[in-house]
Design an enzyme around this catalytic site. Structure first.
Site, short mmCIF file in Angstrom:
data_model
loop_
_atom_site.label_atom_id
_atom_site.label_comp_id
_atom_site.label_asym_id
_atom_site.label_seq_id
_atom_site.Cartn_x
_atom_site.Cartn_y
_atom_site.Cartn_z
N ASN A 209 0.85 -1.20 0.00
CA ASN A 209 0.00 0.00 0.00
C ASN A 209 0.89 1.25 0.00
OD1 ASN A 209 0.58 0.79 2.84
ND2 ASN A 209 -0.45 -1.15 3.28
N LYS A 288 8.98 -17.31 -10.57
CA LYS A 288 8.13 -16.29 -11.18
C LYS A 288 6.96 -16.98 -11.90
CE LYS A 288 8.16 -12.68 -14.64
NZ LYS A 288 8.85 -12.09 -15.77
N PHE A 320 -4.45 3.56 14.83
CA PHE A 320 -4.71 4.57 13.80
C PHE A 320 -5.88 4.10 12.95
CE2 PHE A 320 -1.54 8.00 13.34
CZ PHE A 320 -0.79 7.71 14.48
N LYS A 334 -13.88 0.68 15.50
CA LYS A 334 -12.52 0.14 15.65
C LYS A 334 -12.04 0.24 17.09
CE LYS A 334 -11.10 0.98 11.36
NZ LYS A 334 -10.53 1.78 10.29
N LYS A 338 -11.21 -3.17 18.89
CA LYS A 338 -9.79 -3.45 19.08
C LYS A 338 -9.31 -3.08 20.48
CE LYS A 338 -8.96 -2.93 14.13
NZ LYS A 338 -7.94 -2.97 13.12
O1 C5P Z 1 -9.05 -2.05 10.70
P1 C5P Z 1 -8.03 -1.06 10.21
O2 C5P Z 1 -6.97 -1.69 9.36
O3 C5P Z 1 -8.60 0.15 9.56
O4 C5P Z 1 -7.35 -0.55 11.55
C1 C5P Z 1 -6.24 0.28 11.57
C2 C5P Z 1 -5.45 0.08 12.81
O5 C5P Z 1 -5.31 -1.32 13.08
C3 C5P Z 1 -4.04 0.60 12.68
O6 C5P Z 1 -3.61 1.00 13.96
C4 C5P Z 1 -3.29 -0.62 12.17
O7 C5P Z 1 -1.91 -0.56 12.47
C5 C5P Z 1 -3.97 -1.74 12.92
N1 C5P Z 1 -4.02 -3.03 12.19
C6 C5P Z 1 -3.36 -4.12 12.70
N2 C5P Z 1 -3.43 -5.33 12.06
C7 C5P Z 1 -4.15 -5.48 10.95
C8 C5P Z 1 -4.83 -4.38 10.42
C9 C5P Z 1 -4.74 -3.16 11.06
O8 C5P Z 1 -2.69 -3.97 13.72
N3 C5P Z 1 -4.17 -6.65 10.35
#
Ligand code: C5P
Length: 395
Positions: A209, A288, A320, A334, A338
């Site tokens: 990304n 490949k 974040f 979130k 989380k």
């Molecule tokens: O769910 P989302 O990806 O939008 O959430 C963002 C937050 O979750 C960020 O702090 C990112 O570092 C963390 N994240 C994570 N593991 C993932 C996806 C996101 O720790 N697989």
């Protein structure tokens, strides 16, 4: 950045005196007022005119120079200093300062100043490792003098060993730290993740990304300047690692998950600024994949690192979120799911926010339901704001 701050540099007689030119130039670019004083020996290596031109200030070379004003030079320099830097510091000057000798413009200024004194030694290895020098350095450290240790390498005399002046940027970093930051995070362990993850398709291709890592690196840099022991777990980025930070590079989300779990046990604060890929490629190929053979890439969900951390945390946890719509709704979801202490949310549709920029504009969602809208600011300033909020939650 250093506007309104005065750095007084005491230059001593070593070949590394020429590197002071670069130090002055960089400090000037950061906006500092730079004043220079030199020992007699220093003037044999570089002329005062060079430093005068670079610093745009008169250079003090002796205590008995004809007076230009009725200020006593070493006293006025000592008072003007917000920080004093001795570079290159010879065994001689270190010995003199340690013994309280004040017999030239540099040593008298050191004796008279109340400012923090940063000493960057440079000398032959035998001189540096001489027990007298070692003892002098230890004594000065105990008295609060700060040392930027020399590096190992090939010295001007041809010897190979420790004694080479520290990297100019390390010296500047020390000056910035002492001018702008309190050590309020001293002794705290801070873990930060930054940058993108890379999910392998085959030996040539991957999915990633746009994350530049700038926000996470700013957090790591500022936390280190505030005295924290910082571990930075980073995806592949094009920026140099912050000074005094233990930086560990990973590629995939699974690798990041493994490293975060390994280090998070001993942490006081964990900040997940990385843009973690949500999926990995299930049908990865060796070598490949030939163009005509590619059909479908199967994706499987990556572990959610933040969510795993939130399930059993004994540290302050910051996440974040980055959205292009319904910022509040998704960020609050979130925060709950989380179990972070707060979520720093940026709306990618806002100018100056998000990937690659040097600025950010965020809304912070707290567990107690409060939200805060922070104005557009540099990522470095925002890093300070985030760390302030995390530090307030420390027990
Ligand atoms: O769910 P989302 O990806 O939008 O959430 C963002 C937050 O979750 C960020 O702090 C990112 O570092 C963390 N994240 C994570 N593991 C993932 C996806 C996101 O720790 N697989």
């Amino acid at each position: 950045m250093l506007k309104g701050k005065t750095v007084v540099i005491g230059v001593c007689g070593g070949i590394a005196a020429y590197k002071v030119c670069e130090i002055i130039s960089k400090l000037k670019k950061l906006g500092a007022n730079v004043r220079v004083c030199m020992t007699d020996a220093a003037q044999k290596f570089v002329t005062p005119l060079t430093f005068q031109s670079l610093s745009q200030n008169a250079v003090a070379t002796g205590m008995f120079d004809p007076v230009k004003s009725w200020d006593i030079e070493h006293i006025s320099l000592a008072k003007a200093a917000d920080v004093m830097l001795i570079v290159p510091a010879t065994a001689n000057i270190i010995g003199k300062i340690s013994a309280g000798i004040a017999d030239n413009i540099v040593t008298t200024t050191v004796m008279a100043t109340k400012a923090k004194v940063i000493i960057a030694p440079a000398m032959n290895t035998q001189m540096y490792e001489n027990p007298i020098t070692t003892e002098n350095i230890e004594r000065l450290k105990k008295l609060g003098y700060v040392f930027v240790d020399p590096e190992g390498g090939r010295l001007a005399c041809g010897d190979v060993g420790k004694g080479k002046l520290a990297d100019v940027d390390d010296i500047i970093e020390e000056v910035i730290t002492h001018l702008l930051y309190e050590k309020d995070l001293a002794g705290k362990n801070v873990l930060i993740t930054a940058g993108p993850t890379m999910e392998r398709i085959d030996d040539i291709r991957y999915i990633t990304n746009h994350s530049s890592g700038k926000m996470g690196y700013a957090l790591a840099r500022v936390a280190a300047r505030r005295g924290a022991n910082v571990t930075l777990i980073s995806g592949k980025v094009c920026i140099t690692p912050p000074k005094k930070v233990n930086t560990i590079y990973i590629q995939s989300a699974k690798q990041m998950h493994g490293e975060v779990m390994k280090y998070s046990k001993d942490m006081d604060i964990v900040i997940k600024a990385a843009a973690v890929g949500d999926f990995y490629v299930k049908n990865q190929a060796d070598g490949k994949i030939k163009k005509d053979k590619i059909n479908t890439i199967e994706l499987e969900k990556n572990p959610d690192i933040l969510q795993t951390l939130g399930q059993n945390k004994n540290f302050v946890l910051v996440g974040f979120s980055m959205e292009t719509e319904k910022l509040s709704l998704y960020s609050v979801e979130k925060l709950k799911k989380k179990n972070a202490d707060f979520i720093v949310a940026n709306d990618l549709t806002h100018e100056g926010a998000g990937f690659g920029t040097d600025t950010n504009i965020v809304r912070i969602f707290h567990q107690n339901g409060e939200t805060e809208d922070l104005p557009l600011m540099s990522k470095e300033k925002l890093a300070g704001e985030i760390l302030d909020r995390a530090a307030r939650l420390l027990k």
